[in-house]
Design a protein around this motif. Sequence first.
Motif, PDB file in Angstrom:
ATOM      1  N   UNK A  51    -117.897  23.887  43.156  1.00 50.13           N
ATOM      2  CA  UNK A  51    -117.761  23.510  44.558  1.00 50.13           C
ATOM      3  C   UNK A  51    -118.290  22.097  44.768  1.00 50.13           C
ATOM      4  N   UNK A  52    -117.701  21.405  45.720  1.00 51.39           N
ATOM      5  CA  UNK A  52    -118.197  20.083  46.072  1.00 51.39           C
ATOM      6  C   UNK A  52    -117.860  19.773  47.522  1.00 51.39           C
ATOM      7  N   UNK A  81    -105.043  14.859  54.824  1.00 52.67           N
ATOM      8  CA  UNK A  81    -105.664  15.718  55.820  1.00 52.67           C
ATOM      9  C   UNK A  81    -105.097  17.135  55.777  1.00 52.67           C
ATOM     10  N   UNK A  82    -104.533  17.534  54.672  1.00 53.42           N
ATOM     11  CA  UNK A  82    -103.975  18.875  54.522  1.00 53.42           C
ATOM     12  C   UNK A  82    -104.659  19.580  53.368  1.00 53.42           C
ATOM     13  N   UNK A  83    -104.648  20.908  53.443  1.00 50.90           N
ATOM     14  CA  UNK A  83    -105.159  21.694  52.322  1.00 50.90           C
ATOM     15  C   UNK A  83    -104.246  21.477  51.116  1.00 50.90           C
ATOM     16  N   UNK A  84    -104.848  21.273  49.973  1.00 50.01           N
ATOM     17  CA  UNK A  84    -104.101  20.915  48.762  1.00 50.01           C
ATOM     18  C   UNK A  84    -104.444  21.903  47.659  1.00 50.01           C
ATOM     19  N   UNK A  85    -103.448  22.253  46.900  1.00 50.33           N
ATOM     20  CA  UNK A  85    -103.659  23.082  45.712  1.00 50.33           C
ATOM     21  C   UNK A  85    -102.760  22.555  44.604  1.00 50.33           C
ATOM     22  N   UNK A  86    -103.360  22.134  43.517  1.00 46.39           N
ATOM     23  CA  UNK A  86    -102.579  21.615  42.400  1.00 46.39           C
ATOM     24  C   UNK A  86    -103.289  21.907  41.088  1.00 46.39           C
ATOM     25  N   UNK A  87    -102.514  21.878  40.027  1.00 46.42           N
ATOM     26  CA  UNK A  87    -103.041  22.148  38.691  1.00 46.42           C
ATOM     27  C   UNK A  87    -102.853  20.910  37.823  1.00 46.42           C
ATOM     28  N   UNK A 112    -108.490  21.703  47.840  1.00 44.48           N
ATOM     29  CA  UNK A 112    -109.301  20.992  48.825  1.00 44.48           C
ATOM     30  C   UNK A 112    -108.972  21.489  50.228  1.00 44.48           C
ATOM     31  N   UNK A 113    -110.011  21.521  51.083  1.00 42.42           N
ATOM     32  CA  UNK A 113    -109.863  22.008  52.449  1.00 42.42           C
ATOM     33  C   UNK A 113    -110.557  21.025  53.385  1.00 42.42           C
ATOM     34  N   UNK A 114    -109.801  20.297  54.206  1.00 43.80           N
ATOM     35  CA  UNK A 114    -110.426  19.337  55.130  1.00 43.80           C
ATOM     36  C   UNK A 114    -111.137  20.048  56.279  1.00 43.80           C
ATOM     37  N   UNK A 115    -112.232  19.448  56.760  1.00 40.68           N
ATOM     38  CA  UNK A 115    -112.998  19.978  57.885  1.00 40.68           C
ATOM     39  C   UNK A 115    -112.930  18.953  59.014  1.00 40.68           C
ATOM     40  N   UNK A 116    -112.526  19.421  60.194  1.00 43.25           N
ATOM     41  CA  UNK A 116    -112.351  18.533  61.341  1.00 43.25           C
ATOM     42  C   UNK A 116    -113.402  18.851  62.408  1.00 43.25           C
ATOM     43  N   UNK A 158    -114.074  14.990  59.029  1.00 44.28           N
ATOM     44  CA  UNK A 158    -115.407  14.472  58.736  1.00 44.28           C
ATOM     45  C   UNK A 158    -115.826  14.740  57.296  1.00 44.28           C
ATOM     46  N   UNK A 159    -115.294  15.794  56.704  1.00 46.31           N
ATOM     47  CA  UNK A 159    -115.651  16.081  55.316  1.00 46.31           C
ATOM     48  C   UNK A 159    -114.528  16.879  54.656  1.00 46.31           C
ATOM     49  N   UNK A 160    -114.583  16.944  53.346  1.00 50.81           N
ATOM     50  CA  UNK A 160    -113.615  17.704  52.561  1.00 50.81           C
ATOM     51  C   UNK A 160    -114.388  18.619  51.624  1.00 50.81           C
TER      52      UNK A 160
END
Length: 736
Positions: free
Chosen positions: A201-202, A257-263, A280-284, A290-292
């Motif tokens: 996690x990050x 600014x969108x949720x991303x899923x890639x391999x 990745x999941x952006x937080x608004x 403001x953060x990812x």
Amino acid sequence: MPPRLLFFYFFIAFTWILGSDILANKLIAHYGPGLDWLHTAKGIGFVLVNGLALYGLSRYLINQAWRAHVRLNDSELAFRSAFIDNPTAMWVYKADDGKMLEANQAACLQYGYTLHEFLNLTPHRLSGGLALRFQNGLQNHRHRQGNLMIMELTVYAMRYQETQAQLVLARDMTGKIQAERARAQSEARFTELVSKVPEAFWVFDVEQGSHQYISPAFETMLEINLHQLKQDSSLPFSRIHPEDLETVEQTLVDSPESAIELEYRWFTRQGNQLWLLHRTYPVFEQGKMVRVIGVLSDISHEKAQQQQLYELANFDSLTGLANRINCHSYLTSACTHAAPFYLLLLGLDRFKQINDNLGHDTGDELLKQVAQRLEDVREGQGLLARLSGDEFALIVHHQDQSANARDWADQLNRALALPFSLTSNTLFITASLGIACFPEDGRDPDTLLRHLDHALAQAKRQGRNSICFYQHPAKTTLPISKVTLENALRLAWENKEFELWYQPKMSIGSGRLAGFEALLRWHLHGTGPVSPTVFIPILEDTGMIIPVGYWLIEQACTDLRQLADLGIEMPVAVNISARQLTQDDFAEQVLARLAHHRLPPQRLSLELTESSLMQEPTRAAGILGKLRRAQMSIAIDDFGTGYSSLSYLKRFPVDTLKIDRSFITEVEQDADDRSIVDAIIRMAHGLSMTVVAEGVETPEQAALLRQLDCDQIQGYWYARPMPLAQLTAWLAELRQ
């Protein structure tokens, strides 16, 4: 203060007395006794001076006392205002005996007591027996209703009504401390969770442009710590596989600014490759990112399993060649391109005897060497696949198909003609080949493979070690009218031209022979074989089906007796029509023929279509009931294409269901067909019925039906229909 005043008074008095006496004596001595009145005046003056001094002193003291009283009253009023009306819980108590002296309204409300009740409390009672006195810091107290309260106490020493006491200020910290404890527990659980979860996690702060948190798994997986990330946030990109880097960067740029899923693939410092799943999941907040939050998962094991499953699904585990599924996919792609190509299907002659006599290990070793020789001949062209036990398919693209197909077949045969040096044997083998061409022999994979099977079967019938191109059968449309055909049928009945062919059925669980189905065949002179779908409806329309049906049962019993004398005791199923069930003595006729040939009723099974049962259901139920009570098996043929009503399964004495071939043909590709077949099997087993699948033409279909727990299969994959003489030879070969 009083000693000072007394000293001052004595000083003034003695000074006055002494000073006035000395002055008076000197004046009297100088002026004579006429001044004796001075002593009286001195006394009167002393009294006046003392009176004025006492008056002034008294007035001063009274004023001072009043001022002190006013100040005290003001102080008490201020204390009471700050104490009684203060929203903070306060009380005054004596520390030596713990007695409450005063309490404000906030304290009463805080603890749920009236003032009178509160003043009767002690530290021991208020703390629920945990404390004997009030001290600075946190203390656990109890509400009147028993609820635990964590109070922060501040204790001040004071005098209260001439008594040494203590003022206690109490603030309820229960909510705050419980929240802090909950937060601490949550943080502890989170820390424990992220330390045990293999995912990394990050958290990336967009405003600061740096990572704010990474989990321990992140450092372990990527071998990068938070300090390094804060210095260079692009560090993780440095070890992404070059072939994946552009895709990763483009995805992150296109969807910031969108949720991303890639391999993508990732290299460790040691150079090992990992497969990572990046999410990745952006937080608004207030519409602004403001953060990812990111999650990284090591999916190397899953990728390896997927590759293994792909290889298992598309390649033969023994030879490493493409399997039937892979071959089918290749054919599908080749057919869409419309470029001509040809297919060769090679089947090893008498391979079953090698397996039976020398063992499966020897057979497997032979198959591996055969596959290698065929690969050497192919030289990387087209596709080589192992379709079944001893069958190999070669797909080659070329323009001049016929000539090259023959050349390829000859090359394959020459390669296999050389001896095979195995571990324990040296073998010489031959092979039969069938050839089909695209697009002449089919424009889709299924048709091509089916025609390829026909070509190989024809090559084996020609004596093995031969080559056969697929030959299109003659048109089934008869060049005669229905009236002429009806007359020909009557002559065929009189001339005994009908014959029975038998198609074996296999128990799919054991792989052993389970019985046969008797099929009516007719060869019209000058025309050739006539399809049963053409002449049987005419037999039913003319009523000839009744005598022909009895002959069919009689002939089946005769053949059963002959097979029994050879030691082959297997049941035979015969088809009967609705017209036959109109005969009141049909059951007796059937049982009489069985008795005449000394056959138990279990050796004969009757198959009826769903529609034939429903023409006269009451009569049919009675007749079939007699036969079933005699232990004869009753089967529903072509199940699923007629009424398919559960009510007649309960009404009629049926013990076997035969699934129509229309559901089997596409059962591998069509999910609906597969669901229907599965439902029929489950329903039949729930009713304690046997299930037979018709039209099984591929090993994949057989494997799927075995997986679905089907009982028996019937079709070209196991055996084609054959006359009795050929059946006897087939059975003899089967028992070797």
